[in-house]
Design a protein around this motif. Sequence first.
Motif, PDB file in Angstrom:
ATOM      1  N   ILE A 204      -2.401  46.002-105.025  1.00 56.12           N
ATOM      2  CA  ILE A 204      -2.001  47.419-105.045  1.00 56.12           C
ATOM      3  C   ILE A 204      -1.001  47.010-107.040  1.00 56.12           C
ATOM      4  O   ILE A 204      -1.478  47.878-107.270  1.00 56.12           O
ATOM      5  CB  ILE A 204      -0.719  47.496-104.319  1.00 56.12           C
ATOM      6  N   THR A 215       1.376  54.217-103.586  1.00 61.63           N
ATOM      7  CA  THR A 215       1.975  52.846-104.648  1.00 61.63           C
ATOM      8  C   THR A 215       3.869  52.458-103.862  1.00 61.63           C
ATOM      9  O   THR A 215       4.081  51.252-103.604  1.00 61.63           O
ATOM     10  CB  THR A 215       1.575  52.570-106.167  1.00 61.63           C
ATOM     11  N   ARG A 219       4.577  48.628-101.850  1.00 62.05           N
ATOM     12  CA  ARG A 219       5.678  47.889-102.269  1.00 62.05           C
ATOM     13  C   ARG A 219       6.842  48.266-101.698  1.00 62.05           C
ATOM     14  O   ARG A 219       7.694  46.657-100.924  1.00 62.05           O
ATOM     15  CB  ARG A 219       6.006  48.277-104.057  1.00 62.05           C
ATOM     16  N   THR A 312      -3.240  50.498 -97.492  1.00 61.64           N
ATOM     17  CA  THR A 312      -2.340  49.641 -97.748  1.00 61.64           C
ATOM     18  C   THR A 312      -2.509  48.559 -97.925  1.00 61.64           C
ATOM     19  O   THR A 312      -2.523  47.435 -98.309  1.00 61.64           O
ATOM     20  CB  THR A 312      -1.199  50.346 -98.386  1.00 61.64           C
TER      21      THR A 312
END
Length: 570
Positions: A204, A215, A219, A312
């Motif tokens: 990432i 993102t 995260r 992701t």
Amino acid sequence: MARHLITSAIPYINGIKHLGNLVGSQLPADLFARYQRGRGHEVLYLCATDEHGTPAELAAAKAGKPVAEYCAEMHETQAEIARGFRLSFDHFGRSSSPQNHKLTQAFAARLDTAGLIEERVETQIYSRADGRYLPDRYIEGTCPNCGFESARGDQCDNCTKQLDPVDLIEPRSVISGSTDLEPRETKHLYLRQSKMRGELSDWIDSKSDWPVLTTSIARKWLNDGDGLQDRGITRDLDWGIPVKKGDADWPGMEGKVFYVWFDAPIEYIACAQEWVDAGKGTDWERWWRTDKGADDVRYTQFMGKDNVPFHTLSFPATILGSGEPWKLVDYIKSFNYLNYDGGQFSTSRGRGVFMDQALEVLPADYWRWWLLSHAPESSDAEFTWENFQQSVNKDLADVLGNFVSRVTKFCRSKFGEEVPAGGEHGDRETALIADLERRLRAYEGHMDAIEVRKAAAELRGIWVAGNEYLQDAAPWATFKTDPEAAAMQIRLALNLIRFYAVLSAPFIPDASAQLMDAMNTEDDAWPGDVAGALSVLPVGHGFSVPDVTFRKITDDEREDWQARFAGTRG
């Protein structure tokens, strides 16, 4: 020539989607696919229906049909609506396909061999009346925190407190209403995502060009609280992909299926196999395996922000964890939500415009233009009928449609239905070409970067530039004193129509095709330079005056639609 693999989040099978679902994944993916094809690149654009899980079973039961029959019918319904919106999938597959069964089971075997799958015993709620384990969201009761009587087993919608089904007061089955529930132990498989946290985090962090929306969500899941958690990948359901280690049985997992969020992303790959098996393409592995030629593929995914964690983290964990040379996504374009007229779209309450209804009201291009030019990229966006009417009337009817109508009708009346001869470019034309050259490069830049709203604004600016030129040049006045100069102005304007058709095709493909047909040309080559593009239609080239490209929306229509879509889908 570049190679672009494009996927949009696969829509769930249980019903027709609303416009918010459309603009959150499929439509911008189609825009990008059409643009890259227009630039001469090789594109494989894949999508499918997501067909497993409890909601599919319940929707089928409500429709009074076997679940396999229901899914087959709804797949065709969704495919037909997609065709109506001109979504240019190279293949529209099904997550229930034999290809996805086999591939999902193969991934599970690889992950188990890599030590990334663990069997765990857990306690779940079993409904005797329904004869099945109930997912948390199919259990309702009174919230112990605020007293809300319709709290779900995973969360109270009233106070937002996270819950466990055993926390609820007087829990009941959402399916049958039965309170005859009991906790039972059951064994399930977990994907040990926590073991891959470091590798996923590094991956990432390497995506510095990704949207902040993408993102930041990734995260948050990686780092908040106790960090990335292991995830159950099996369920006690009848409908789904049976749990196997490749072709072999999985002892202790008899009668269980893989969780829909494990098998659904794998369908992206299986869909390419379906594409080949359907006779539409050859050699799917050159798109998906880096040892078979996919190392030069640019893979872009499109999705709403609610799907970001799975794309992701969970799907990459599956890909990376397999240890095989599968193609990982290069760019994830995520979108915020589209709200509806002061509130939210609601599938359950029928509030908002659904895809089938939209096509009954107006042709696809009207919706495509508004949705893409108002795409919820940096924040949530809102659909209002007033804004929709204004955008259609000003952008499509007044700017683009009016230009086409004025130019073709004037030419027919003064020069006939062919490109007229005479005159040479002057300062005004040189200035226009320079302006369009700058705008074209800006438009390409926004499209390459998938900046959807900026691209739409630049395209509109290109249309406006032609209108301003026409107003300034005023060939209808020039004709009275200098017919040859007027001929040159109209020759330029006719070529502008073809120029507009080529550039606009990703946004409004039907209108583009209409204009190309009216200009009697199949030359849809992307313009390398504006001056060359504005001389493609030669002197003497025949054309026809098209029907109205875009009509205006009346106030009465707007008011009628606003009332019609305020609450109940009927």
